[in-house]
Design a protein around this motif. Structure first.
Motif, mmCIF file in Angstrom:
data_model
loop_
_atom_site.group_PDB
_atom_site.id
_atom_site.type_symbol
_atom_site.label_atom_id
_atom_site.label_comp_id
_atom_site.label_asym_id
_atom_site.label_seq_id
_atom_site.Cartn_x
_atom_site.Cartn_y
_atom_site.Cartn_z
ATOM 1 N N LEU A 106 -29.023 11.918 -82.503
ATOM 2 C CA LEU A 106 -27.723 12.520 -82.207
ATOM 3 C C LEU A 106 -26.848 11.671 -81.293
ATOM 4 C CD1 LEU A 106 -28.351 16.325 -81.637
ATOM 5 C CD2 LEU A 106 -26.668 15.315 -83.179
ATOM 6 N N GLY A 107 -27.465 11.047 -80.288
ATOM 7 C CA GLY A 107 -26.687 10.345 -79.268
ATOM 8 C C GLY A 107 -25.630 9.407 -79.821
ATOM 9 N N PRO A 108 -26.000 8.511 -80.753
ATOM 10 C CA PRO A 108 -25.007 7.543 -81.235
ATOM 11 C C PRO A 108 -23.895 8.158 -82.069
ATOM 12 C CG PRO A 108 -27.275 6.845 -81.741
ATOM 13 C CD PRO A 108 -27.345 8.256 -81.280
ATOM 14 N N ALA A 114 -20.608 13.157 -74.192
ATOM 15 C CA ALA A 114 -21.929 12.542 -74.078
ATOM 16 C C ALA A 114 -23.013 13.567 -74.329
ATOM 17 C CB ALA A 114 -22.104 11.946 -72.681
ATOM 18 N N LEU A 115 -24.087 13.126 -74.951
ATOM 19 C CA LEU A 115 -25.261 13.979 -75.105
ATOM 20 C C LEU A 115 -25.890 14.158 -73.722
ATOM 21 C CD1 LEU A 115 -27.037 15.480 -77.088
ATOM 22 C CD2 LEU A 115 -28.305 13.377 -77.491
ATOM 23 N N SER A 116 -26.222 15.406 -73.375
ATOM 24 C CA SER A 116 -26.683 15.692 -72.022
ATOM 25 C C SER A 116 -28.123 16.192 -71.987
ATOM 26 C CB SER A 116 -25.751 16.740 -71.392
ATOM 27 O OG SER A 116 -26.238 17.198 -70.173
ATOM 28 N N PHE A 131 -33.652 14.435 -71.451
ATOM 29 C CA PHE A 131 -32.319 14.115 -70.940
ATOM 30 C C PHE A 131 -31.969 12.647 -71.177
ATOM 31 C CE2 PHE A 131 -34.189 17.548 -68.486
ATOM 32 C CZ PHE A 131 -33.213 18.513 -68.523
ATOM 33 N N GLY A 132 -32.685 12.003 -72.078
ATOM 34 C CA GLY A 132 -32.415 10.594 -72.362
ATOM 35 C C GLY A 132 -33.210 9.684 -71.447
#
Lengths: 137, 137, 137, 137, 137, 137
Positions: A106-108, A114-116, A131-132
């Motif tokens: 999902l992030g890109p 921003a993905l959180s 959380f990445g």
């Protein structure tokens, strides 16, 4: 800065087994989870950003849902996670490994926010959160 | 007459396919459910009877739970319903067929009260109920 | 770093009263909560760590549950929190004080991962969270 | 430091429309949400502080609820958010804008503890969170 | 005979007012509900019938959901129930009146099984059930 | 005929013990429930009747709630059910006995509609239902 969370559900089958361990060792470590079984997964995706002044929204909820369905749900829903998901090859399909995969998918694809947080519940009594790589922002 | 309901959960994998149909026909009829997938099932068992004066209970809840676990959950939890449950052989493992099976397993094991309703939820959005051959008492 | 949350439930009785205050003062401050009453408590314990490569898990969920039951639930479940829990002596059994107690009981028993959050719900409309003395990690 | 969360519910009607856009543009951007509709909103307010030694509480839950009802619920419950809430004038009544408004109404009214988080759910599948201008404390 | 229940959700706005009463009388009778407000409605539709031997199903769940969406949800979702639903003209849009309308819309569209129950929840604390003119089957 | 259900919650403490049995016998029969503990009870009261044409309602929901609070909740909430409720004297405070008591308290107070069902949940996993002396109407 506002955080926006969208929840979706999917169902899938899986089993836990490390191919380098014997069946006995796998059963000792994973218990009943060595048997093929399945879950109704509940996935929460949290993004963060500033609401756009003209819409009052961080992101349109329907657009967020459509993205999650395209990028995640269509690849995991009604699947055998041990066999049908190439991106999981070589990884035991635990919630921890699924959460990291979902983050990476999902992030890109998010722009302007921003993905959180990715939160995945296998059942009502347990959940994992990721959380990445840099940890909780 | 009081009705007493106990809820338990189990998780299992299954797929829908009629062995007398082609793969194409099965996919046309059952959609994504022809793929192996799984659920967190929620089972509600309802019994009815008169509370015993000395305990104020229709049946001890722990005894009812232990019975449901022994007679039902131990046979369905962490199983592939298409392969691992002999009693389902020849039947598609739909919630309807599971509910009738659960009734047939539990009914003969209750004494001093009667089985009144089996309710099985495959997910939060759907459920089936079975009240026995004679319909709702 | 992944956060893993396990939820358990227990039920207990309690009342709120400061022994240095009069009955009137206690009733004025605590309202109906000066009467003995009880709750179905929902406890969420969150740990954080890196998944082990060979299992894909931060910690085995069953092991985490067993630890919570041994260290916390067995001491609070089906108890009168004002009389039956020595560790609460001298403390009013509010959710705040319970959360700190649960943290202090569980923290030293975790190895290979860290306690991250204790969340306790007294009812569906309220909860407390404690993140340890150093605040949220 | 303990975080205490109180949940309240209210219901209201609203529609999404930017007055500087045409009806067609609004429908293209907001979809069905341009029609007047409504929700059962679930509001969670989180405060943080130290429990008072004599009460064991960060804040009395009933006092917190009364404050939320007075400052927030009485102004939003059973209202048309587009017409009946002067503080929303000129803002599209999205959950994002509502969360910021609720923060601004509640923050100055808390003494002896700090507002930590406002979480608003429009339905079971989505929520927004706001942590104030300085972000998550 | 098996009962099968499908749950769907929709959101709508409404107000309660009898046009033959004064504004004061309406406010006295209906309280805050005379103001336009809204809800996330939860609709449960229960049908009953015999499972088909070749599918093990009373009715395909997706077909049942599609029918409910076409016949009910598309007419009520994201609507002002006082103005946008011709079939409700002259009726106060209470849950009771909505349940009867939903029954009348759905009943004639079911073939091979019978409509058994319509349950409508306006919020988590209340619901209405309608079993058709002849009462509970 | 429409059924209308209102849900309310209360919390109370209780223990199970038959005064004619020894402590050992009580512990053998009731297990941990011989210890004083407590619950968040969820009570659902169902009435049935015809909606009044001028209001579209079987009964005003707020009036129904006020009646349940006056007749039931004020007598059970924040109480020790073994000591503080005269109407339970001589009866073990099981959910079964509570449901019959609630029926007997509420039934005579309803006019223009009939009490149809009392459902009491002690926790999320169990419930009892009582339909009056004549059984389910």
């Amino acid at each position: 800065m506002i955080r926006l969370t969208k929840r979706v559900e999917f169902c899938a089958a899986h089993r836990y087994a490390n191919p380098r361990w014997s069946e006995e060792e796998n059963r000792r470590r994973f218990g009943k989870a060595v048997n093929l079984h399945g879950h109704n997964y509940v996935l929460e995706v949290t993004i963060q950003g500033e609401p756009a002044p003209e819409t009052g929204m961080v992101m349109d909820l329907k657009a967020l849902k459509d993205l999650i369905v395209e990028v995640v749900v269509d690849h995991l829903d009604h699947k055998n996670l041990n066999l049908d998901v190439p991106a999981l090859e070589g990884r035991i399909p635990t919630s921890e490994n699924l959460a990291v995969l979902i983050w990476d998918l999902l992030g890109p694809r998010l722009h302007g926010c921003a993905l959180s947080r990715v939160c995945l519940r296998e059942d009502a009594g347990s959940s994992v959160e990721y959380f990445g790589e840099r940890g909780r922002p």
